[in-house]
Scaffold this active site. Structure first.
Site, PDB file in Angstrom:
ATOM      1  N   HIS A 186     -37.269 -39.998 -17.158  1.00 29.12           N
ATOM      2  CA  HIS A 186     -36.152 -40.140 -16.977  1.00 29.12           C
ATOM      3  C   HIS A 186     -36.044 -38.992 -16.165  1.00 29.12           C
ATOM      4  O   HIS A 186     -36.572 -37.843 -16.349  1.00 29.12           O
ATOM      5  CB  HIS A 186     -35.170 -40.254 -17.685  1.00 29.12           C
ATOM      6  CG  HIS A 186     -33.745 -39.988 -17.629  1.00 29.12           C
ATOM      7  ND1 HIS A 186     -33.139 -40.595 -16.852  1.00 29.12           N
ATOM      8  CD2 HIS A 186     -33.094 -39.092 -18.835  1.00 29.12           C
ATOM      9  CE1 HIS A 186     -32.088 -39.863 -17.377  1.00 29.12           C
ATOM     10  NE2 HIS A 186     -31.848 -39.125 -17.909  1.00 29.12           N
TER      11      HIS A 186
ATOM     12  N   CYS B  34     -29.014 -43.467 -21.394  1.00 31.19           N
ATOM     13  CA  CYS B  34     -30.272 -43.061 -20.497  1.00 31.19           C
ATOM     14  C   CYS B  34     -31.392 -43.263 -20.331  1.00 31.19           C
ATOM     15  O   CYS B  34     -32.466 -44.116 -19.914  1.00 31.19           O
ATOM     16  CB  CYS B  34     -31.074 -41.204 -20.476  1.00 31.19           C
ATOM     17  SG  CYS B  34     -29.134 -40.565 -19.612  1.00 31.19           S
TER      18      CYS B  34
ATOM     19  N   ASN C 216     -28.683 -36.976 -11.482  1.00 25.82           N
ATOM     20  CA  ASN C 216     -29.726 -37.670 -12.763  1.00 25.82           C
ATOM     21  C   ASN C 216     -28.505 -39.603 -13.066  1.00 25.82           C
ATOM     22  O   ASN C 216     -27.523 -39.245 -12.775  1.00 25.82           O
ATOM     23  CB  ASN C 216     -29.107 -37.218 -14.393  1.00 25.82           C
ATOM     24  CG  ASN C 216     -28.966 -38.282 -15.111  1.00 25.82           C
ATOM     25  OD1 ASN C 216     -29.019 -39.424 -15.662  1.00 25.82           O
ATOM     26  ND2 ASN C 216     -29.368 -37.170 -16.615  1.00 25.82           N
TER      27      ASN C 216
HETATM   28  O1  UT7 Z   1     -29.980 -37.561 -19.527  1.00 27.14           O
HETATM   29  C1  UT7 Z   1     -29.810 -36.539 -20.389  1.00 27.14           C
HETATM   30  C2  UT7 Z   1     -28.591 -35.868 -19.736  1.00 27.14           C
HETATM   31  N1  UT7 Z   1     -28.201 -34.479 -19.448  1.00 27.14           N
HETATM   32  C3  UT7 Z   1     -29.363 -33.331 -19.957  1.00 27.14           C
HETATM   33  O2  UT7 Z   1     -30.762 -33.873 -19.956  1.00 27.14           O
HETATM   34  C4  UT7 Z   1     -29.180 -32.473 -19.980  1.00 27.14           C
HETATM   35  C5  UT7 Z   1     -29.151 -31.171 -20.376  1.00 27.14           C
HETATM   36  N2  UT7 Z   1     -29.601 -29.456 -19.818  1.00 27.14           N
HETATM   37  C6  UT7 Z   1     -29.331 -29.231 -18.829  1.00 27.14           C
HETATM   38  O3  UT7 Z   1     -30.108 -29.889 -17.836  1.00 27.14           O
HETATM   39  C7  UT7 Z   1     -28.962 -27.840 -18.442  1.00 27.14           C
HETATM   40  O4  UT7 Z   1     -28.313 -27.437 -20.102  1.00 27.14           O
HETATM   41  C8  UT7 Z   1     -28.131 -27.760 -17.589  1.00 27.14           C
HETATM   42  C9  UT7 Z   1     -27.944 -28.071 -16.175  1.00 27.14           C
HETATM   43  C10 UT7 Z   1     -26.947 -28.938 -18.170  1.00 27.14           C
HETATM   44  C11 UT7 Z   1     -27.303 -25.761 -17.803  1.00 27.14           C
HETATM   45  O5  UT7 Z   1     -28.566 -25.466 -17.284  1.00 27.14           O
HETATM   46  P1  UT7 Z   1     -29.145 -23.961 -18.094  1.00 27.14           P
HETATM   47  O6  UT7 Z   1     -29.958 -23.221 -18.331  1.00 27.14           O
HETATM   48  O7  UT7 Z   1     -28.977 -24.322 -20.221  1.00 27.14           O
HETATM   49  O8  UT7 Z   1     -27.334 -23.506 -18.801  1.00 27.14           O
HETATM   50  P2  UT7 Z   1     -26.875 -22.447 -19.927  1.00 27.14           P
HETATM   51  O9  UT7 Z   1     -25.702 -23.687 -20.234  1.00 27.14           O
HETATM   52  O10 UT7 Z   1     -27.218 -21.614 -20.604  1.00 27.14           O
HETATM   53  O11 UT7 Z   1     -25.346 -22.181 -18.673  1.00 27.14           O
HETATM   54  C12 UT7 Z   1     -26.009 -20.371 -18.193  1.00 27.14           C
HETATM   55  C13 UT7 Z   1     -24.618 -20.018 -17.619  1.00 27.14           C
HETATM   56  C14 UT7 Z   1     -23.451 -20.220 -18.171  1.00 27.14           C
HETATM   57  O12 UT7 Z   1     -22.643 -19.235 -17.770  1.00 27.14           O
HETATM   58  P3  UT7 Z   1     -22.843 -17.920 -18.647  1.00 27.14           P
HETATM   59  O13 UT7 Z   1     -22.191 -18.165 -20.130  1.00 27.14           O
HETATM   60  O14 UT7 Z   1     -23.894 -17.222 -18.777  1.00 27.14           O
HETATM   61  O15 UT7 Z   1     -21.953 -16.587 -18.132  1.00 27.14           O
HETATM   62  C15 UT7 Z   1     -22.734 -21.601 -17.859  1.00 27.14           C
HETATM   63  O16 UT7 Z   1     -21.625 -20.834 -17.637  1.00 27.14           O
HETATM   64  O17 UT7 Z   1     -24.768 -20.760 -15.960  1.00 27.14           O
HETATM   65  C16 UT7 Z   1     -23.146 -21.222 -16.070  1.00 27.14           C
HETATM   66  N3  UT7 Z   1     -23.530 -22.250 -15.330  1.00 27.14           N
HETATM   67  C17 UT7 Z   1     -22.597 -22.523 -13.788  1.00 27.14           C
HETATM   68  N4  UT7 Z   1     -22.960 -21.442 -13.028  1.00 27.14           N
HETATM   69  C18 UT7 Z   1     -22.691 -22.703 -11.813  1.00 27.14           C
HETATM   70  C19 UT7 Z   1     -22.718 -23.927 -16.211  1.00 27.14           C
HETATM   71  N5  UT7 Z   1     -23.252 -24.544 -14.869  1.00 27.14           N
HETATM   72  C20 UT7 Z   1     -22.709 -23.828 -13.915  1.00 27.14           C
HETATM   73  C21 UT7 Z   1     -23.101 -24.304 -12.017  1.00 27.14           C
HETATM   74  N6  UT7 Z   1     -22.707 -23.592 -11.415  1.00 27.14           N
HETATM   75  N7  UT7 Z   1     -22.941 -25.436 -12.389  1.00 27.14           N
END
Ligand code: UT7
Length: 334
Positions: free
Chosen positions: A260, A119, A290
């Site tokens: 970004h 990225c 993204n």
């Molecule tokens: O260019 C660089 C590329 N990457 C990034 O910039 C990504 C950086 N990270 C993020 O943007 C965030 O970490 C995410 C958007 C990927 C995830 O958000 P989060 O607030 O960090 O969620 P989390 O990983 O802490 O997950 C919270 C919950 C989990 O469930 P449990 O374990 O609490 O039951 C996940 O399984 O949300 C769940 N979850 C979802 N639920 C609904 C993960 N993805 C999804 C989804 N829909 N798509």
């Protein structure tokens, strides 16, 4: 490649290209255990542009973005003497995407190579381009950032798949007699110890023991969202503060911070910590998601064409991504 040394650099024009196809949060609700509410709250994304991969690829978008920039610059493509393309989703490892788009737009004979910094790729590439022009090694340079992220997404992975879309953006740069114009400060960094947070394994042996339970298909992007999030929030702020400190600019002296587009929470966290006005930090993640190396140049083209890059005021490009990598680039416009 015989430009005079110690020259400045002028952006002649910008261009971009996104596919027609849209994948909305409602589409994801039908495919996965997710919801529009979760996606909007956690990422700010409402839809992304997606290629029909049976008919087109990142190469298609890159070619269109560069052609748009050349048309806007109103120069013969044959005047371009270097093409740099930032991508991690090139059609092939060899030849480079840069070599193919150079000849497709009529710049065959120009030097051409790809940059792989995920990225951060476009910001790395434009920093290189500026340095090469200032050193007198090239006069007119095309810089393209493109990623066909949907070609490396496993749509069974709900955390990764909802984030990414496809896009390309481009700029055409030219040596200028005014040495004050162009990139007035740049910073690039990488920390390979964090590579396992964001990677695309080709084969099973690429996968670290800590990620062995991950069911994502080989050849597709794997991400530890939480780790990348933590890294990004800190790095975004650090990189912007470093650029302001080194250039002795105050935020109000900057026309736009072109960041970004990875997650609205990451952008907002940096903006709030530094105290930037929302009007100075462009956001289009709601419409495009993204698009990796396509994200910063797509934003830049939209701002440029909308007249939002104020003449005479510097603008700042900022990105972070796989590697892990990060980069900034501060540009003085005429
Ligand atoms: O260019 C660089 C590329 N990457 C990034 O910039 C990504 C950086 N990270 C993020 O943007 C965030 O970490 C995410 C958007 C990927 C995830 O958000 P989060 O607030 O960090 O969620 P989390 O990983 O802490 O997950 C919270 C919950 C989990 O469930 P449990 O374990 O609490 O039951 C996940 O399984 O949300 C769940 N979850 C979802 N639920 C609904 C993960 N993805 C999804 C989804 N829909 N798509």
């Amino acid at each position: 490649m015989n430009a005079r040394a110690l020259v400045g650099v002028r952006i002649l024009a910008t261009g971009s290209s996104v596919p027609e196809g849209r994948l909305t949060n409602a589409d994801f609700e039908k495919m996965l255990d997710t919801s529009d509410e979760w996606i909007v709250q956690r990422t700010g994304i409402r839809e992304r542009r997606v290629l029909d991969l049976t008919k087109a690829s990142g190469l298609t978008l890159a070619r269109e973005a560069l052609q748009n920039a050349i048309d806007a610059a109103n120069i013969p493509a044959s005047e371009i003497d270097l093409v740099i393309c930032a991508t991690v989703t090139g059609d092939m490892t060899c030849p480079s995407t840069a070599a193919r788009i150079a000849s497709d737009v009529g710049a065959a004979g120009a030097a051409a190579f790809d940059v792989g910094a995920a990225c951060s790729g476009f910001v790395y590439a434009i920093n290189l381009a500026d340095s090469i022009v200032r050193a007198g090694r090239a006069k007119t340079v095309a810089v393209v950032g493109v990623d066909a992220m949907t070609s490396i997404i496993d749509y069974a992975d709900r955390t990764c798949s909802i984030l990414f879309g496809d896009a390309a953006g481009a700029v055409v740069l030219r040596a200028d007699e005014n040495p004050a114009l162009g990139c007035i400060y740049q910073h690039m960094g990488a920390d390979g110890t964090g590579w396992g947070s964001l990677y695309i394994p080709r084969q099973a042996r690429d996968i670290p023991p800590s990620d062995i339970e991950n069911k994502t298909r080989l050849g597709c992007l794997r991400m530890n969202g939480k780790e990348v999030f933590k890294f990004a929030v800190t790095k975004f702020r650090e990189v912007i503060e470093d650029a302001l400190a080194k250039t002795q600019l105050t935020p109000d002296q900057v026309s736009q911070f072109v960041c970004h587009q990875s997650n609205i929470r990451i952008i907002d966290a940096a903006r709030e910590r530094i105290g930037l006005d929302p009007s100075q930090v462009y956001v289009n993640i709601d419409k495009y998601g993204n698009s990796s190396a396509g994200s910063v140049p797509l934003c830049l083209d939209q701002l440029w064409r909308a007249g939002k890059i104020t003449p005479g005021k510097p603008f700042v490009l900022v990105a972070f991504g796989g590697g892990l990598t990060w980069a900034s680039s501060v540009w003085q416009t005429p």
